[in-house]
Design a protein around this motif. Structure first.
Motif, short mmCIF file in Angstrom:
data_model
loop_
_atom_site.label_atom_id
_atom_site.label_comp_id
_atom_site.label_asym_id
_atom_site.label_seq_id
_atom_site.Cartn_x
_atom_site.Cartn_y
_atom_site.Cartn_z
N ALA A 1 45.39 45.45 33.93
CA ALA A 1 46.30 44.47 34.70
C ALA A 1 46.29 44.56 36.10
O ALA A 1 45.86 43.66 37.19
CB ALA A 1 47.71 44.23 34.14
N LEU A 2 46.40 45.97 36.52
CA LEU A 2 46.44 46.30 38.03
C LEU A 2 45.36 46.01 38.61
O LEU A 2 45.38 45.61 39.93
CB LEU A 2 46.95 47.88 38.31
N PRO A 3 43.96 46.54 38.52
CA PRO A 3 42.85 45.93 39.24
C PRO A 3 42.73 44.51 39.23
O PRO A 3 42.23 43.96 40.21
CB PRO A 3 41.44 46.64 38.32
N SER A 4 43.11 44.05 38.04
CA SER A 4 43.18 42.40 38.11
C SER A 4 43.93 41.73 39.03
O SER A 4 43.42 40.93 39.94
CB SER A 4 43.44 41.93 36.84
N LEU A 5 45.13 42.29 39.24
CA LEU A 5 45.96 41.79 40.34
C LEU A 5 45.50 41.95 41.52
O LEU A 5 45.41 41.13 42.58
CB LEU A 5 47.42 42.46 40.25
N ARG A 6 44.84 43.19 42.03
CA ARG A 6 44.34 43.52 43.29
C ARG A 6 43.54 42.60 43.57
O ARG A 6 43.27 42.04 44.85
CB ARG A 6 43.57 45.06 43.00
N LEU A 7 42.46 42.12 42.67
CA LEU A 7 41.21 41.16 43.03
C LEU A 7 41.65 39.81 43.18
O LEU A 7 41.32 39.13 44.23
CB LEU A 7 40.47 41.08 41.52
N LEU A 8 42.87 39.51 42.40
CA LEU A 8 43.45 38.29 42.75
C LEU A 8 43.86 38.04 44.22
O LEU A 8 43.67 36.90 44.74
CB LEU A 8 44.62 37.97 41.64
N TYR A 9 44.67 39.07 44.67
CA TYR A 9 45.18 38.95 45.99
C TYR A 9 44.24 39.04 46.79
O TYR A 9 44.03 38.67 48.07
CB TYR A 9 46.25 39.94 46.14
N LEU A 10 43.08 39.78 46.71
CA LEU A 10 41.92 39.91 47.67
C LEU A 10 41.06 38.53 47.81
O LEU A 10 40.67 38.18 48.90
CB LEU A 10 40.90 41.03 47.31
N LEU A 11 41.02 38.07 46.55
CA LEU A 11 40.30 36.65 46.69
C LEU A 11 41.08 35.72 47.41
O LEU A 11 40.46 34.74 47.89
CB LEU A 11 40.20 36.22 45.20
N ASP A 12 42.50 35.52 47.58
CA ASP A 12 43.37 34.51 48.04
C ASP A 12 43.49 34.90 49.67
O ASP A 12 43.86 34.00 50.47
CB ASP A 12 44.68 34.67 47.42
#
Ligand code: CUA
Length: 229
Positions: free
Chosen positions: A77-88
């Motif tokens: 979950a943590l790397p997934s959230l990091r990516l989500l915010y980087l993409l936005d």
């Protein structure tokens, strides 16, 4: 670009797509470890008779098999959230491209420049050049500069479409009356292919996207000749 028998992700052409590939590989390693462990335990139980008629509870093992999956999920979950915010994140774009989905083609507008707008249609198979890619090549490519932060504004004129370029790690729905945005940076030159990714009618499969990544100088040459016309 996609090739025959290619099951993995396409080679990345942007730092964010590279991160997405890393996250995919990370998630796959976790998945394989869990599948192996569970598979081993299931086959062990199948081929043995571990029977204890007096067993009622096992506090320790219950804590382990509750907390361990929770910990594993956090590591996904943590790397997934990091990516989500980087993409936005949209960091100071140098070029803005506006793309509008139509039934069934894309139109593009370079609103930073004067009078640069055009339609981009798929080249039908019977008109395809010898080295053309069937169902993928278009008559007018979207030329964009590499090593430059780019913002794409996405909308639609009729029904919902979706502007997608897998090698760049971008996909956003084109919705009538709504302006969506994606941002990316291309770190190499090349042709990056994509297809409309929202079922939009009879010719949904025939409105591909081709992004042509070129040097900043070539881009300026192209845009100035396009502006003159
Ligand atoms: Cu446009 Cu599917």
């Amino acid at each position: 670009m996609p090739t025959w028998g290619h099951l993995g992700l396409q080679d990345s052409a942007s730092p964010l797509m590279e991160q997405l590939i890393f996250f995919h590989d990370h998630a796959m390693v976790v998945l394989i470890l869990i599948t192996t462990l569970v598979g081993y335990m299931m086959s062990t139980l199948f081929f043995n008779t571990f029977t204890n008629r007096f067993l009622l509870e096992g506090q320790t093992i219950e804590i382990v098999w509750t907390v361990l999956p929770a910990l594993i999920l956090i590591f996904i979950a943590l790397p997934s959230l990091r990516l989500l915010y980087l993409l936005d994140e949209v960091n100071n774009p140098s070029v803005t491209l506006k793309t509008i989905g139509h039934q069934w083609y894309w139109s593009y507008e370079y609103s930073d420049f004067l009078q640069v707008e055009f339609d981009s249609y798929m080249i039908p198979t019977n008109e395809l050049a010898e080295d053309g890619f069937r169902l993928l090549d278009v008559d007018n490519r979207t030329v964009l500069p590499m090593n430059t932060q780019i913002r794409v504004l996405i909308s639609a004129a009729d029904v919902i479409h979706s502007w997608t370029v897998p090698a760049l790690g971008v996909k956003a729905d084109a919705i009538p009356g709504r302006l969506n945005q994606v941002s990316f940076l291309m770190n190499r030159p090349g042709l990056f292919y994509g297809q409309c990714s929202e079922i939009c009618g009879a010719n949904h499969s025939f409105m591909p996207i081709v992004v042509e990544s070129v040097s900043v100088n070539s881009f300026l040459n192209w845009i100035s000749s396009a502006s003159d016309a």
